[in-house]
Design a protein around this motif. Structure first.
Motif: not given
Ligand SMILES: C[S@@+](CC[C@H](N)C(=O)[O-])C[C@H]1O[C@@H](n2cnc3c(N)ncnc32)[C@H](O)[C@@H]1O
Length: 239
Positions: A6-7, A182-188, A83-84, A12-15
């Motif tokens: 999840h991290i 916020n149904r996102s990987a970040r919120s998770q 996170t690459p 990756t989404e946020l980069a």
């Protein structure tokens, strides 16, 4: 799913919009911009010529970049992240700058770092510990620090309000709402990280247990009682 998936997905989404997102969050929590926050941390770290520096959870390498640009740093500074995509963003920031040669970015977990014992004099970790198994990270940091080496850790902290019954109930409800809206990987990832957020006193006890001394803690008060505080911890490994 692996513990860190999840991290990695979240960052990756946020980069691509990382700096913008941090600016928004730090302003909301503590009324400070992200560049200002990084500037203050680097200033506190007091990196000297000849120090071997590791920045754990370096993200887009803002801390190595700031150290190199401020100090005309001669040695190589290492930034490590799991996170690459964050490191790729960091490489874009570094490319073409004088710092190009001075910054080495390594993709690895802070739970198992690929460096020999006693490699570093200064280990920094900014806004990353809440995603980690902190005792594991500290035991790695301790192993890699040279005699008399220092850690500088800055992250979100729990306040006494977080530990009282009313605070615990309110935070649980806010987490549920945050996850629902916020149904996102970040919120998770942030919801999973909640359990790793410590008070200043809890950090002090942990650092002392790990054999660190001269522990110095600064706290930025949150703008609302249910927001996290901002903790900056400095400690030295005993000789
Ligand atoms: C909020 S960012 C902080 C980035 C940078 N330190 C800064 O202050 O801008 C958190 C970073 O921690 C990294 N991270 C989370 N868990 C990690 C782990 N176990 N090992 C290494 N990096 C990790 C994430 O990939 C992400 O880049």
């Amino acid at each position: 799913m692996e513990e860190t998936e999840h991290i990695k997905e979240a960052f990756t989404e946020l980069a691509p919009s990382y700096v913008k997102a941090m600016n928004k969050e730090l302003s909301q929590f503590w009324g400070i911009s992200y560049p200002n926050f990084i500037e203050q941390l680097v200033w506190k770290a007091e990196v000297k010529k000849g120090d071997k520096v590791l920045d754990i959870a370096t993200g887009t390498a803002m801390i190595p970049l700031k150290i190199v640009s401020d100090n005309h740093y001669q040695d190589q500074i290492v930034g490590l992240d799991i996170t690459p995509a964050m490191l790729r963003q960091g490489r874009k920031e570094i490319a073409g700058k004088r710092s190009d040669q001075a910054i080495d970015l390594v993709c690895a977990s802070a739970m198992d770092m690929p460096f020999a014992e006693g490699t570093f004099n200064v280990i920094i970790c900014c806004l990353g510990t809440h995603h980690m198994n902190v005792p594991k990270m500290l035991s790695e940091a301790k192993r890699m620090l040279a005699k008399g080496g220092r850690v500088i850790i800055s992250d979100v902290g729990a306040t006494p309000f977080w530990r009282c019954t009313a605070g615990k109930i309110l935070l649980r409800l806010l987490m549920l709402e945050y996850g629902f809206v916020n149904r996102s990987a970040r919120s998770q990832a942030e919801i999973e990280a909640f359990q790793n957020v410590r008070t200043a006193q809890e950090w002090l006890e942990l650092l002392v247990d790990f054999g660190f001394s001269k522990v110095h803690i600064e706290e930025i008060k949150p703008r609302l009682p249910w927001f996290p505080s901002g903790l900056t911890l400095q400690a030295v490994i005993a000789d």
